[in-house]
Design an enzyme around this catalytic site. Structure first.
Site, short mmCIF file in Angstrom:
data_model
loop_
_atom_site.label_atom_id
_atom_site.label_comp_id
_atom_site.label_asym_id
_atom_site.label_seq_id
_atom_site.Cartn_x
_atom_site.Cartn_y
_atom_site.Cartn_z
N SER A 72 0.80 -1.23 0.00
CA SER A 72 0.00 0.00 0.00
C SER A 72 0.83 1.28 0.00
O SER A 72 0.33 2.34 -0.35
CB SER A 72 -0.97 0.02 1.18
OG SER A 72 -0.30 0.23 2.39
N LYS A 79 0.50 4.36 6.98
CA LYS A 79 -0.03 5.19 5.89
C LYS A 79 0.53 6.60 6.02
O LYS A 79 1.18 6.95 7.00
CB LYS A 79 -1.57 5.28 5.94
CG LYS A 79 -2.30 3.96 5.94
CD LYS A 79 -2.31 3.29 4.60
CE LYS A 79 -3.11 1.99 4.67
NZ LYS A 79 -2.76 1.07 3.63
#
Length: 177
Positions: free
Chosen positions: A45, A88
């Site tokens: 990701s 993230k």
């Protein structure tokens, strides 16, 4: 040398080594639970910034003296379950409105410059208003990231943040922020 002297000497040596080992283990435990976290990245990701399998160091103390900033890469507990650890990038800050339109991210109506993103978004999202003490996060590999856009609880609260990703040390050494 008497047998009792030899036993005493061996026992003394074992106790000396035990002190060293206990001290080292205590220091490692203290450091990993209060200062840093050593972590391995499990998914893609955050590609191309951080590749799967990379080893990184998370600074647990980063936000004791300053607020999280846009573009910081953070480690945090997933808001929907409170226990899974995610990695993230902070995209929107408290009080900001975020939305994705035609492949671009907009903050309060302005296009966000994101040189770390290699592909345009393949779907629109939002608008979402980020609440106080919360952050909207996304992976750099936008079209292959399970992030704030899709969660039930869309925002990472400040107390869910474990720390700031500072250094990748494997497979190569590089600063992340």
């Amino acid at each position: 040398m008497k047998k009792t002297d030899l036993k005493y000497k061996i026992l003394h040596e074992i106790l000396d080594w035990s002190k060293v080992i206990v001290t080292a283990l205590s220091a490692a435990f203290l450091i990993s639970n209060t200062l840093i976290v050593n972590s391995q990245v499990p998914t893609g990701s955050m590609e191309e910034t951080i590749m799967p399998g990379s080893r990184i160091i998370i600074n647990r103390l980063a936000y004791r003296t300053e607020e999280p900033k846009r573009k910081d890469i953070i480690s945090f507990y997933f808001p929907d379950d409170g226990k899974t650890v995610f990695l993230k990038r902070i995209i929107a800050l408290p009080g900001e409105q975020i939305e994705g339109i035609d492949g671009r991210v907009y903050i309060n109506g302005n296009v966000l410059d994101e040189p770390y993103v290699k592909e345009a978004l393949n779907s629109d999202f939002g608008p979402f208003l980020v609440p106080d003490n919360s952050y909207f996060v996304m992976g750099d590999n936008r079209n292959n990231s399970w992030d704030s856009r899709y969660w039930e609880d869309k925002f990472v609260e400040i107390d869910e943040i474990i720390g700031k990703a500072e250094v990748e040390y494997f497979p190569e050494l590089k600063l992340l922020n």
